[in-house]
Each structure stands twice: as C-alpha cells, then as structure tokens.
Design an enzyme around this catalytic site. Structure first.
Site: not given
Length: 560
Positions: A64, A98, A394
């Site tokens: 993550d 990311t 998430d």
C-alpha cells in the site's frame, strides 16, 4: 577607497545552509524521483511487497503506497510533499496512493530537461495546470454512471470495483470472496459517513476463507472475574443496558482520612459503601435488561450478582465498540443507573458468545437500526492479517466512493492512455513552447500502463505501442493492459473498473504537488540550537518528584 567598500551584511545565523537557483529545482526533482522508485514496483496486480523494519524492531509487510510512504520516515523537505499527497489520497478516496506518487514524480521527471535547458518553472506550471484541468474534464466525460440500477445490479457493479482494488493486494487470490463481503458491509451502514461503524476484528489462525461478516456488532470477550462462566451466553431478543460507570467497590484514595470518636462507627461506613454498590446493581436488574455493558470495570461482586440472576455482563468495553453497539441496538449510553427507562435500552434479535480461533467473541446480530457491520478476519501470520486489514480498508473506501459518486472508469491503464491521446491531440492546437509542456504531461500519464507491464514482466514498449495504436483508431477507449496474457484487452468488458473520483483526485493531487515542487527555487536549513535542545531536555526532566511507595490497606467487609 575605503568609502567605496561595501559593508558586509549578515542576514542568517552562522552555519545556516542555503542553496538556490536552477540546481536546487533539479535537486528537488531528483529527490522526488528517488522516492517514487521505492514504491514503483508495488503498482498493480503483479506488484511486489515491501518489508519495512521500524526502529522498535516491528516489521510491516505491505504494498500500500500510503503505508510505505508513512513508514519510510523521509527527511528531504521536497520529497515529504509526496508523502503528504499519498496520505491525502488515502484519506480522501482510500486507493490510488501509489498512482498519485508515480504520476507526480513522472510529471517532474518530464519537466527536468526543460528546467536544465533554462525554461522558467512558471511556464511549465501554467501548462501543467491547464493540462491537468483538461485531463480531469476528459475523465469525467469518459466516466460511466451506475445510477438507476436495481440493488442486485448495483451490488454486482460495486463488487467489481472492490475486486479491482483487491487484485493488487496481498489477498488478491480471494478477491471475489472479500469483494462481496465488503459490499455487504458498506451497504449495511447505508448512508452513514462514520467509518467507525464498520469494525474489523483480527483473529490469528485459520485461513482467509474462515473470515466472516457479522450484520451487527462483534467484539472480543473482555476481562472477566469469577462468576462470569455461570452467566448465560445466549439470549433471544434481550434488552441491553449500556453504561459508562464503574460497578465495583472503589479503593480509598491514598490521602483519604476518616476520624472516628467510636470504633463501632467504622462498620457503619463499610456498610454504607456496600449498600451503594448493591443499590446500583438492584437498579440495573429492575430495568429489565438481560445484557449489561460498561466502558468501565464491572467487578467480581457485580459479576457474581448478575450471574445469580441470569444476566450477562461485560466491563471495560472499548469506547469504539460501545458506540457501535449503541448505534446498532438503538440504546443510549448512561452515566447513571437512576431512572433507567425502556427508551434508553437497546435490543437485538440474537446475542451469543462464540468461539473464533483462540478468542471468544460477543456477537449482537439482528439489530433494529442495522447501521453497523463487523468483519472478523482470519489468517496465518500477524503481518499478513495486518496487511489484509489495510487492503479491506482500501476496498471499503472505494465502494463507499463509488456509491456516492456513481461513476466508474476502466482500469488497467485504459483511462490514462485515452487521456494521454486526447492531450497530445490538444497540444497540436497550441502555439509556442506550451505545446512541448502539454505533450510532456501527456507522456507522463503513460507511466501507469508502462509500470503495470514492467511489474508483470512484460515488454512495456511492445504493449504501449499496441495500446497507442488501438486508442488512436478511435475504437479502443476502454483498452488497457491485460495482465493475464501480456497483451491488451477491453478493461471495461473484463470488469476492471475503478471509481472515477480515484483518477480525478490522483491527477489533481499529482499536478498540484508537481507545480508546488517546481515553484521552489531555494532551500534554507537553519542550524539546530544546541542550547535550546539542552533547555528542552532539562525542562522535560525537571519537576519530577520521586513517588513514595504506598501500601494498600485492607477492605472492611459488610456486616451480614
């Protein structure tokens, strides 16, 4: 001659480090590129994980972006901006952390040759902001709405979004299993914005498939005294009393003092203390509640008292769990047991204590308001369960955003390639140097499909050429990287979807971060004042008196 000499001007303290000009901008760009290289390999379904060891010896395994950026403990002032945008993306939409770091670094990397050639940073910033605005408008135009669908259709579409997010996580092998669980959990809390109503409890042992969803509240058995095992462990349609008071005999304060003229009076003081606790317990029983939960301690006397009357009790319940029970059962947390009326009592269809692995869980299901849910996570190593929890967080955020915004875009780099093609075409209509800068912005967007290919071990140049050709034909707007075959495929038809808000937020945050870093042309580092540090340490140590050892006196017993 002496009058012609300029006096020396000292503005900054001795030892202050300053660096400025074009070299400083390039240095900041290099630092940001180095940070992005750390998380670059974590992107996509074939992304690698990072094992991070902290200063206390704890280990974290994660892919993550926000978690890695937070644990890296970056000290470079410009590179810290990338950490901030990763945190912002995580808190705003939950996924794409990311992506946002990679995009920001790629925008800077594309700007670097122009800075070195003497282009003024504000020329780049103007073009980048224009390109960013055009890119966001194009994403909104390409987005597909899922509004107006039936509940079953909507659940299926949301599960596809959750599965896309989970595919790049450690639990990607079980993405369908967890995707449906996440959708059910998010729909259970309906339109409530409070994320803490959705609990995730971790129990080591078993397999991922042993994880389950409770449509209600579940929490681990709290610390208990003798008599707890004699209490009933299952109720049907019980009344629930929620308290924020202690139900135990309190020890006297160390400085408490009682002066008596007659020793016989001491027993009346002890009796009064016992009468107070028994009065509280009697009022709890008379309220009609079969389950008593308190945020503070419920002592051994109260535990046995409730057990004799077939009432379940649990003390030291965490604030978060108690609030979730209140929201689910319709009860109200009380700070007194006086005048407890039916309206403040909660209720549920079934309460039971169930064994899960080595832990025992108190589970409330069939709650009237139904605005809470709990996911009980199982798995092998502790690090694995920790990462699974981050992955589910998430997915939960993504499903919530998809529910609110109701528009999705194709994933797998498809939307990035289509926006890149649109910006390249737009750049041809611009006169002057801005054409180069918008083209650079368009080229930077291709970093997402390129990195997806690199992480999967495919030839990125070959795949990107196929994608450019397909998108240029005008019929391949939804085509992205096919991770399974190493070619290209229709991401929308393959249900590789993500909420449009993720991509919009990522482009917006990455553009702003890149513009901010390009606008910095000087860094000033002030020397640390040793005397100030010494004073701070001295003040921290000062004022700490040595605490004397004090013994605890025995307790008088109630006279029977």
């Amino acid at each position: 001659m002496a009058s012609m000499m300029q006096p020396q001007i000292i503005l900054l303290k001795e030892g202050t480090d300053t660096s400025q000009g074009r070299a400083q901008v390039v240095s900041n760009i290099n630092a940001c590129t180095a940070v992005a290289d750390t998380v670059r390999t974590t992107l996509g379904p074939c992304g690698m994980d990072k094992l991070i060891l902290d200063d206390k010896g704890g280990t974290t395994i994660s892919n993550d972006g926000a978690t890695i950026m937070r644990l890296l403990d970056i000290i470079h002032p410009a590179a810290k901006i990338l950490v901030d945008i990763a945190k912002s993306q995580d808190s705003e939409v939950g996924d794409g952390t990311t992506t946002v770091v990679l995009l920001a670094a790629e925008f800077l990397k594309e700007a670097k040759p122009y800075i070195e050639d003497g282009v003024h940073p504000h020329s780049l910033i103007r073009s980048y902001r224009t390109a960013g605005h055009l890119a966001i408008e194009k994403v909104k135009e390409l987005a597909t709405s899922i509004e107006g669908k039936s509940l079953e259709e909507k659940k299926s579409l949301l599960a596809k979004c959750a599965a896309t997010t989970l595919s790049s996580k450690l639990i990607g092998g079980e993405k369908e299993f967890f995707a449906s669980m996440v959708v059910d959990a998010v729909l259970a809390i309906s339109n409530d914005d409070r994320l803490n109503l959705l609990g995730i409890k971790k129990v080591p042992g078993g397999t991922m498939r042993d994880s389950f969803l409770v449509n209600g509240v579940a929490f681990k058995k709290t610390f208990s005294y003798a008599g707890f095992e004699q209490q009933p462990k299952k109720f049907l349609s019980p009344k629930i009393l929620l308290l924020n008071i202690e139900l135990e005999l309190k020890s006297e304060k160390e400085n408490a003092e009682i002066r008596l003229s007659d020793p016989l009076q001491y027993q009346s003081i002890v009796d009064a203390e016992w009468n107070i606790i028994y009065d509280k317990l009697d009022k709890c029983v008379k309220s009609g509640a079969k389950i008593v939960l308190s945020r503070l301690a419920i002592g051994d006397l109260a535990t046995q008292y409730f057990a004799d009357r077939d009432i379940f009790c649990a003390g030291r319940v965490t604030e978060e769990d108690l609030q979730r029970v209140a929201a689910a059962t319709g009860g109200t947390v009380q700070t007194s047991v006086n005048n407890v009326i039916d309206e403040v009592l909660g209720s549920c269809e079934v309460f039971e204590e169930r064994q899960v692995g080595n832990e025992r869980f108190n589970i409330f299901s069939g709650c009237p308001s139904g605005q809470t849910a709990t996911i009980v996570l199982r798995g092998g190593a502790d690090q694995f369960i920790e990462e699974a929890e981050r992955s589910l967080h998430d997915a939960i955020m993504i499903v919530r955003r998809a529910l609110k915004n109701s528009t999705v875009v194709p994933g797998g780099g498809a939307i990035d390639m289509e926006v890149s093609k649109y910006l390249r075409q737009h750049a041809r209509t611009i006169a002057g140097k801005s054409q180069f800068f918008v083209n650079s912005f368009a080229k930077a967007l291709e970093v997402i499909p390129r990195q997806l290919c690199d992480n999967a071990g495919f030839d990125a140049t070959d795949v990107l050429n196929k994608l450019r050709q397909k998108h240029a034909s005008g019929e391949g707007a939804n085509y992205g990287v096919d991770i399974n075959t190493g070619g290209i495929a229709d991401s929308f038809a393959n249900f590789v979807w993500e909420p449009s808000v993720v991509k919009i937020n990522a482009i917006n945050a990455a553009t702003e971060a890149a513009c901010l870093i390009l606008s910095v042309d000087e860094t000033v580092k002030n020397p640390k004042s040793e005397s100030a540090q010494g004073d701070a340490a001295a003040s921290a140590m000062g004022g700490r008196g040595g605490g004397a050892m004090r013994g605890r006196g025995g307790r008088g017993m109630r006279r029977r």
